[in-house]
Design an enzyme around this catalytic site. Structure first.
Site, mmCIF file in Angstrom:
data_model
loop_
_atom_site.group_PDB
_atom_site.id
_atom_site.type_symbol
_atom_site.label_atom_id
_atom_site.label_comp_id
_atom_site.label_asym_id
_atom_site.label_seq_id
_atom_site.Cartn_x
_atom_site.Cartn_y
_atom_site.Cartn_z
ATOM 1 N N ASP A 182 33.449 12.706 106.676
ATOM 2 C CA ASP A 182 32.110 12.143 106.849
ATOM 3 C C ASP A 182 31.200 12.356 105.651
ATOM 4 O O ASP A 182 30.032 11.995 105.693
ATOM 5 C CB ASP A 182 31.419 12.806 108.060
ATOM 6 C CG ASP A 182 31.872 12.168 109.360
ATOM 7 O OD1 ASP A 182 32.430 11.052 109.295
ATOM 8 O OD2 ASP A 182 31.677 12.785 110.410
ATOM 9 N N HIS A 212 39.967 14.060 77.391
ATOM 10 C CA HIS A 212 39.183 14.002 78.641
ATOM 11 C C HIS A 212 39.576 15.143 79.577
ATOM 12 O O HIS A 212 39.854 14.927 80.756
ATOM 13 C CB HIS A 212 39.339 12.633 79.317
ATOM 14 C CG HIS A 212 38.553 11.554 78.632
ATOM 15 N ND1 HIS A 212 38.627 10.236 78.957
ATOM 16 C CD2 HIS A 212 37.648 11.631 77.620
ATOM 17 C CE1 HIS A 212 37.815 9.525 78.171
ATOM 18 N NE2 HIS A 212 37.225 10.353 77.345
ATOM 19 N N ASP A 228 31.405 18.901 76.250
ATOM 20 C CA ASP A 228 30.934 17.512 76.177
ATOM 21 C C ASP A 228 30.242 17.227 77.504
ATOM 22 O O ASP A 228 30.897 17.084 78.531
ATOM 23 C CB ASP A 228 32.137 16.585 75.965
ATOM 24 C CG ASP A 228 31.737 15.121 75.782
ATOM 25 O OD1 ASP A 228 30.587 14.746 76.099
ATOM 26 O OD2 ASP A 228 32.612 14.333 75.348
ATOM 27 N N ASP A 287 24.595 12.032 75.906
ATOM 28 C CA ASP A 287 26.026 12.275 75.710
ATOM 29 C C ASP A 287 26.164 13.185 74.495
ATOM 30 O O ASP A 287 26.006 12.726 73.363
ATOM 31 C CB ASP A 287 26.753 10.939 75.496
ATOM 32 C CG ASP A 287 28.258 11.104 75.431
ATOM 33 O OD1 ASP A 287 28.756 12.233 75.622
ATOM 34 O OD2 ASP A 287 28.950 10.088 75.178
ATOM 35 N N HIS A 335 40.108 8.831 68.556
ATOM 36 C CA HIS A 335 39.116 7.998 69.251
ATOM 37 C C HIS A 335 38.165 7.357 68.240
ATOM 38 O O HIS A 335 38.229 7.627 67.043
ATOM 39 C CB HIS A 335 38.346 8.834 70.282
ATOM 40 C CG HIS A 335 37.667 10.063 69.736
ATOM 41 N ND1 HIS A 335 36.507 10.012 68.998
ATOM 42 C CD2 HIS A 335 38.008 11.388 69.825
ATOM 43 C CE1 HIS A 335 36.152 11.241 68.677
ATOM 44 N NE2 HIS A 335 37.055 12.106 69.148
ATOM 45 N N HIS A 376 30.001 5.077 70.612
ATOM 46 C CA HIS A 376 29.865 3.962 71.555
ATOM 47 C C HIS A 376 28.393 3.810 71.869
ATOM 48 O O HIS A 376 27.595 4.709 71.600
ATOM 49 C CB HIS A 376 30.670 4.245 72.838
ATOM 50 C CG HIS A 376 30.421 5.615 73.413
ATOM 51 N ND1 HIS A 376 29.336 5.913 74.199
ATOM 52 C CD2 HIS A 376 31.090 6.792 73.257
ATOM 53 C CE1 HIS A 376 29.363 7.200 74.524
ATOM 54 N NE2 HIS A 376 30.414 7.771 73.958
ATOM 55 N N HIS A 436 29.310 5.126 78.473
ATOM 56 C CA HIS A 436 29.880 4.136 77.553
ATOM 57 C C HIS A 436 29.169 2.842 77.917
ATOM 58 O O HIS A 436 29.606 2.110 78.797
ATOM 59 C CB HIS A 436 31.389 4.013 77.720
ATOM 60 C CG HIS A 436 32.119 5.214 77.187
ATOM 61 N ND1 HIS A 436 33.466 5.244 76.982
ATOM 62 C CD2 HIS A 436 31.673 6.435 76.802
ATOM 63 C CE1 HIS A 436 33.815 6.434 76.494
ATOM 64 N NE2 HIS A 436 32.740 7.169 76.388
ATOM 65 N N GLU A 492 30.132 10.729 67.124
ATOM 66 C CA GLU A 492 30.971 11.822 67.603
ATOM 67 C C GLU A 492 32.319 11.933 66.900
ATOM 68 O O GLU A 492 33.359 11.737 67.503
ATOM 69 C CB GLU A 492 31.184 11.720 69.111
ATOM 70 C CG GLU A 492 31.630 10.359 69.611
ATOM 71 C CD GLU A 492 31.814 10.354 71.131
ATOM 72 O OE1 GLU A 492 32.482 11.271 71.645
ATOM 73 O OE2 GLU A 492 31.302 9.451 71.801
ATOM 74 N N TYR A 501 41.402 17.110 66.031
ATOM 75 C CA TYR A 501 42.165 17.780 67.090
ATOM 76 C C TYR A 501 43.578 18.039 66.579
ATOM 77 O O TYR A 501 44.249 17.114 66.114
ATOM 78 C CB TYR A 501 42.223 16.893 68.341
ATOM 79 C CG TYR A 501 40.874 16.309 68.704
ATOM 80 C CD1 TYR A 501 40.009 16.967 69.559
ATOM 81 C CD2 TYR A 501 40.459 15.091 68.134
ATOM 82 C CE1 TYR A 501 38.757 16.435 69.862
ATOM 83 C CE2 TYR A 501 39.220 14.554 68.429
ATOM 84 C CZ TYR A 501 38.373 15.232 69.287
ATOM 85 O OH TYR A 501 37.138 14.690 69.568
ATOM 86 N N ARG A 534 34.721 18.626 68.221
ATOM 87 C CA ARG A 534 33.975 17.357 68.249
ATOM 88 C C ARG A 534 32.497 17.714 68.186
ATOM 89 O O ARG A 534 32.068 18.694 68.791
ATOM 90 C CB ARG A 534 34.292 16.560 69.520
ATOM 91 C CG ARG A 534 33.548 15.230 69.600
ATOM 92 C CD ARG A 534 34.131 14.244 70.630
ATOM 93 N NE ARG A 534 34.064 14.696 72.011
ATOM 94 C CZ ARG A 534 35.085 15.120 72.729
ATOM 95 N NH1 ARG A 534 36.294 15.164 72.179
ATOM 96 N NH2 ARG A 534 34.937 15.497 73.979
ATOM 97 N N GLU A 552 28.919 15.733 68.652
ATOM 98 C CA GLU A 552 28.401 14.440 69.122
ATOM 99 C C GLU A 552 26.892 14.462 69.305
ATOM 100 O O GLU A 552 26.349 15.273 70.054
ATOM 101 C CB GLU A 552 29.048 14.077 70.463
ATOM 102 C CG GLU A 552 28.509 12.787 71.064
ATOM 103 C CD GLU A 552 29.217 12.390 72.347
ATOM 104 O OE1 GLU A 552 29.691 13.282 73.075
ATOM 105 O OE2 GLU A 552 29.288 11.182 72.618
#
Ligand SMILES: [Mn+2]
Length: 406
Positions: free
Chosen positions: A22, A222, A239, A250, A323, A327, A334, A357, A361, A375, A377
């Site tokens: 529920d 991710h 991130d 972001d 990457h 963006h 995004h 960003e 890696y 990273r 960003e």
């Protein structure tokens, strides 16, 4: 943007999503629907046709409102949200045939809900006789997304104000965790420290699922499990950004779990920071996102060579920087908007917001840098002459970070 006045636009709110039994996920309005109406209820639709706007909303219903809270209802919604007409959502499918009468085309996003698609396509098909004897065939259906994206890609003053606040609070929340992160803390506890600061300062929701990645977890782009323990000697990549009235920040930062960067970590970090800062210097109206990405790729490739990483082929950098540079940013993390138009690069304009960003890696390859993921960003608002870094309140230099970690 030129709109055909005989077009009929149909937009729906987001649906509520069940989390378990529920219990629902927190309701988050569909970004286009929010952009066009400001109404953040489920069970709603907007129809634009013949120069009129029609809003369809849930009925007032005390037996439901006692559980879920107050609803606007059709009587109040038209005035509050400024549409020409407001109706009960219960009447949507019975009123639609009439609204379609003078239309020559329909803008509606197919494949969002198959049940809805079938009902709308059936109504479109059944409207053939009503459109008169000269009519043959169904009304053509177009995706409204390109037109809405054209509006959303450049932010107005009100939107910039909302994003500016999301960015400022999120940047300060990141600066806060630079001070409170500790060896032995779990990744999710660090996420909670960040969220606590954001919420205390007025951002209720994450704009996207946060990534808190200690050590080699940072090389999973991710990584959202966030369930491991932060170890001394590792970096942690965070991130995360908060949402302000559905507009999000972001931000990514990468810092040592302990007090200091190791020599290898520092080398990688400083290379990535150089790229980030170079992009902030050159982003401006009239150049394309793609040219910024290319600049970042060139700098990353040079950086890899200077770190002693062999790049046998032109595309070898992709293994370490898989990457894009960034963006668009707005209601969606995004955000919508094109990067190319008829084969040509789309050029940045004042009022556009993009992330910056770059990252490096080292995953699955035995080098001295194995397991390091960095990273950095920021969020850039394109201005008349250059750009403004909306997330500049977060310290980035190695010595600033180390002094906050000490
Ligand atoms: Mn991003």
């Amino acid at each position: 943007m030129k709109l055909d006045s005989s077009a009929c636009f149909i937009f729906f709110s987001a649906d509520e999503l069940i989390r378990s039994n529920d219990s629902h996920f927190p309701f988050r309005q569909n970004s286009n629907f929010h952009y066009l109406t400001d109404l953040d209820e489920p069970g709603a639709a907007l129809v634009l046709v013949n120069g009129e706007s029609h809003l369809f909303v849930q009925d007032r219903d005390e037996s439901r409102e006692i559980w879920d809270g107050e609803r606007y209802g059709a009587d109040r919604a038209g005035g509050i949200f400024g549409t020409d007409e407001a109706h009960s959502f219960q009447e949507f499918f019975t009123k639609l045939p009439n609204l379609l009468k003078g239309a020559t085309k329909v803008y509606y996003q197919l494949a969002d809900s198959s049940d809805r698609d079938q009902r709308i396509l059936k109504i479109i098909h059944e409207s053939i006789p009503a459109r008169g004897k000269g009519t043959l065939g169904n009304l053509p259906v177009y995706d409204p997304m390109p037109l809405v994206a054209e509006l959303r890609i450049v932010k107005d003053i009100g939107e910039i104000k909302l994003i500016r606040k999301a960015c400022s609070i999120s940047a300060r929340a990141h600066a806060h965790i630079l001070k409170v992160a500790q060896v032995g803390m779990s990744e999710f506890e660090l996420a909670t420290e960040l969220q606590y600061f954001m919420q205390k300062n007025g951002l209720r929701e994450w704009g996207y699922t946060p990534i808190v990645a200690g050590g080699a977890n940072a090389t999973t782009l991710h990584y959202v499990r966030n369930n491991e323990v932060l170890k001394d000697g590792d970096l942690v990549l965070v991130d995360a950004g908060g949402e302000n009235e559905l507009y999000t920040a972001d931000i990514t930062q990468t810092f040592p779990v302990g007090k200091r960067f190791s020599e290898h970590q520092k080398k990688v970090y400083e290379k990535v920071l150089e790229v980030n800062q170079a992009i902030t210097r050159i982003a401006k109206p009239g150049i394309s996102y793609r040219s910024l990405h290319t600049e970042a790729v060139n700098m990353i490739s040079d950086a890899l060579k200077s770190l002693g990483i062999p790049l046998p082929e032109k595309e070898s950098y992709r293994r370490y920087f898989p990457h894009g540079l960034g963006h668009y940013l707005g209601l969606d993390v995004h955000d919508v908007g094109i990067y190319q138009e008829q084969g040509k690069d789309f050029l940045l304009k004042p009022g556009m917001i993009m992330t910056n960003e770059p990252g490096l890696y080292f995953r699955g390859i035995e080098t001295a840098y194995h397991g390091i993921g960095v990273r950095i960003e920021d969020d850039l608002l394109i201005t008349d002459s250059g750009c403004e870094n909306l997330t500049r309140e977060l310290p980035r230099a190695v010595d600033e970070i180390e002094s906050l970690r000490a």
